[in-house]
Design an enzyme around this catalytic site. Structure first.
Site, short mmCIF file in Angstrom:
data_model
loop_
_atom_site.label_atom_id
_atom_site.label_comp_id
_atom_site.label_asym_id
_atom_site.label_seq_id
_atom_site.Cartn_x
_atom_site.Cartn_y
_atom_site.Cartn_z
N GLU A 1 0.92 -1.32 -0.14
CA GLU A 1 -0.26 -0.03 -0.05
C GLU A 1 0.84 1.29 0.10
OE1 GLU A 1 -0.41 -2.73 1.70
OE2 GLU A 1 -2.77 -3.07 1.88
N TRP B 1 1.90 -9.43 25.87
CA TRP B 1 2.12 -9.51 24.40
C TRP B 1 3.53 -9.77 23.99
CZ3 TRP B 1 -0.40 -5.49 20.59
CH2 TRP B 1 -2.04 -5.30 21.01
N LYS C 1 -0.59 -13.10 22.28
CA LYS C 1 -0.93 -12.75 23.83
C LYS C 1 -0.87 -14.11 24.69
CE LYS C 1 -3.31 -10.07 20.75
NZ LYS C 1 -3.98 -10.75 19.41
P1 AMP Z 1 3.70 -6.68 1.52
O1 AMP Z 1 2.63 -5.93 1.42
O2 AMP Z 1 3.45 -8.07 1.35
O3 AMP Z 1 4.83 -6.04 1.10
O4 AMP Z 1 3.66 -6.83 3.29
C1 AMP Z 1 4.00 -5.42 3.91
C2 AMP Z 1 4.42 -6.10 5.43
O5 AMP Z 1 5.44 -6.85 5.48
C3 AMP Z 1 4.49 -4.90 6.45
O6 AMP Z 1 3.20 -4.54 7.00
C4 AMP Z 1 5.20 -5.59 7.57
O7 AMP Z 1 4.28 -6.26 8.40
C5 AMP Z 1 6.16 -6.55 6.83
N1 AMP Z 1 7.35 -5.70 6.87
C6 AMP Z 1 7.66 -5.29 5.62
N2 AMP Z 1 9.03 -4.60 5.93
C7 AMP Z 1 9.37 -5.10 7.33
C8 AMP Z 1 10.72 -4.97 8.08
N3 AMP Z 1 11.80 -4.34 7.63
N4 AMP Z 1 10.39 -5.62 9.44
C9 AMP Z 1 9.51 -6.28 9.79
N5 AMP Z 1 8.15 -6.53 9.01
C10 AMP Z 1 8.40 -5.80 7.84
#
Ligand code: AMP
Length: 545
Positions: free
Chosen positions: A335, A450, A445
């Site tokens: 997004e 958490w 949880k």
């Molecule tokens: P996507 O839309 O498939 O690219 O997924 C996005 C999601 O990936 C984010 O909302 C996070 O939950 C996770 N994400 C992306 N970058 C990181 C990061 N550097 N560390 C932890 N989670 C991440």
């Protein structure tokens, strides 16, 4: 008091920020053969010409402003050409996630109202299976890596290279409104159908300018990518435009290597033979490259890699730094185009020993230029940046999807309160570093506490007998949930007791509480992955029960 707005002179030109502006004029005379893709090697001058030929081909096939062109391809020079030619015509590029199921691919193509599909030989069987249910598609173009392509089982307009050969080599790309939609693609959630996000020319140009700046300034040790460097994406081009970095690399005029289908041995070989200095990927792919046979003959030192999409674990950060790789983290989502945060290594941080650097490199970085990023409690109150308070990450930036395609009510939910809600829980440290604790839906949880599954994964990953790990919450009558770990061991010595002993040091130091120590572990040969190579916790939870 109001701001003073000066009217532009009637004769002034209102310069729209269009994707064609990323192709800078100096590239048109650049003759070095630096676009590498399979057997193909092109110069920037040829890239510009091929973009014109593709635009002429598409126009002849009836594509014009507002139409949607779907691409089903591995990472290739063709995809790069589509990144430019399709939106430069005023049409919309739909980068199809070829790892979705055929039913989901069909859903996305009908939902996006695709007009034309460019499909690689490897995906012809999928298209063959769904083509009679495609509601808006008027035709297909074959993408083939073979010099004598095999004819598909259904009628197409022809093969890409042959069509380009026959097309005119010039195209006068018009100006139009910079807010025109340029690209769309789909993100899969935990439930329901994939959701379409979309980005305008203006958003992509601003994202590109910011990315160029970010790559130049994120490390005191020198740029992540500059004119002397060589770039290879290892995040698929169908997923958030490979993080928009092909646009940035093109604007910079650097060498670009497109690796086709991701095969760890091929990736390691290309890094060695093409002198790749910069890539980006999810952690699981980096792990696979480092474990490949070709990795043994590859000197990775000097390779700079941005890790994103999932948290970089301390174990992987230290393993890659021991090989001379410089890992950075970035944070964003489909997004958000995607760049929100990136590791910024100051000279003070770079001077620290590797294990201390890893502590910073595994965090999600600091908000990038033009990005507002806050954490909110469930009532929508901003929380302090004290490194302790945790809340949902909300953000504003010029390049965020303005809604979900044809689903305005879901878009309103995404933008509730005028900020884009990421669904991630984080804390923000006083120095601005963001630490993602979990997806809201993945946080564990237990007994009113958490527990961050990401933090546990990172701590478990530092055990030498652990090759890969995923932590999930398993329902528990007494505690609500208890953490459980699925582990790919790197030796035969790993047991629950060994892991408990390893984690006890973090309990003793107060980093995690004693309930965070997984009581059950399962050993496996592999961790299930999503269509974009991330840990598939939904599937692990389903399989565990
Ligand atoms: P996507 O839309 O498939 O690219 O997924 C996005 C999601 O990936 C984010 O909302 C996070 O939950 C996770 N994400 C992306 N970058 C990181 C990061 N550097 N560390 C932890 N989670 C991440």
């Amino acid at each position: 008091m109001t701001t003073k707005i000066l009217k532009p002179s009637e004769s002034a030109y209102d310069y729209p920020l269009l994707i064609k502006r990323i192709l800078t004029s100096h590239q048109r005379t650049e003759q070095r053969n630096v676009i590498v893709s399979g057997e193909h090697r092109f110069s920037y001058a040829q890239l510009n010409e091929r973009i014109c030929r593709l635009a002429n081909t598409l126009k002849q096939l009836g594509i014009g402003p507002g139409d949607t062109v779907a691409v089903m391809d591995w990472d290739s020079h063709r995809y790069l050409e589509c990144f430019f030619a399709v939106p430069m015509l005023g049409a919309i590029l739909h980068t199809v996630n070829i790892r979705l199921s055929p039913a989901q691919i069909l859903y996305t193509m009908n939902h996006a109202e695709d007009d034309l599909v460019l499909v690689h030989d490897d995906f012809l069987p999928i298209v063959e299976g769904i083509k009679d249910q495609l509601e808006t598609v008027r035709g297909f173009v074959q993408l083939s890596d073979d010099t004598t392509p095999v004819a598909p089982a259904f009628t197409t307009f022809g093969e890409y290279e042959q069509l380009l050969d026959q097309a005119e080599a010039d195209y006068a790309f018009p100006d139009f409104d910079e807010n025109s939609v340029a690209t769309t693609f789909y993100t899969t959630g935990t439930t329901g159908n994939p959701k379409g996000v979309y980005f305008s020319h203006r958003q992509l140009v601003l994202h590109t300018l910011n990315m160029v700046n970010t790559l130049s300034t994120s490390s005191s040790e020198g740029p992540l990518l500059d004119h002397a460097g060589s770039y290879m994406p290892i995040t698929p081009m169908f997923h958030v435009h490979a993080w928009g970095i092909p646009y940035a690399a093109t604007m910079m005029g650097v060498k670009q290597v497109y690796p086709g289908r991701y095969e760890p041995n091929t990736l390691a070989r290309l890094i060695r033979e093409e002198g790749v200095t910069f890539s980006h990927c999810v952690p699981t792919i980096l792990q696979m490259v480092l474990q490949s046979d070709q990795a043994r003959d590859t000197d990775f030192s000097g390779w700079k890699v941005i890790i994103g999409g999932s948290a970089l674990t301390s174990g992987l950060a230290e393993q890659s730094m021991a090989l001379g790789i410089e890992p950075f983290s970035a944070y964003g989502m489909s997004e958000t185009c995607p760049l929100l945060c990136i590791t910024r290594m100051t000279s003070e941080l770079s001077a620290r020993p590797a294990d201390e650097q890893a502590h910073w490199r595994v965090k999600a970085g600091q908000p990038s230029n033009l990005v507002d990023l806050e954490i909110w409690d469930p009532q929508g109150n901003p929380l302090p940046h004290d490194g302790v308070s945790t809340g949902e990450v909300v953000t504003r930036a010029p390049w965020l999807t303005q809604s979900y395609l044809n689903e305005p009510e879901k878009g309103d939910e995404l933008w509730s309160g005028g900020w884009l809600h990421t669904g991630d829980i984080a804390c923000i440290h006083p120095d601005g570093f963001v630490e993602i604790k979990d997806r809201i839906k993945d946080v564990i949880k237990t007994g009113g506490e958490w527990i961050s599954s990401l933090e546990l994964e990172s701590l478990i990953s530092t055990h030498p007998d652990v090759a890969a790990v995923a932590v999930i919450g398993i329902p528990d009558e007494r505690w609500g949930e208890r953490p459980s770990a699925l582990i790919v061991p790197s030796s035969g010595n790993l047991t629950s007791a060994v892991l408990e002993q390893h984690l006890q040091q973090y309990v003793d130091s107060g980093r995690i509480n004693k309930w965070a120590v997984p009581k059950t572990i399962k050993l496996a040969d592999d961790i299930p992955k999503t269509s974009v190579g991330k840990i598939d916790k939904k599937l692990i939870r389903a399989q565990w029960s």
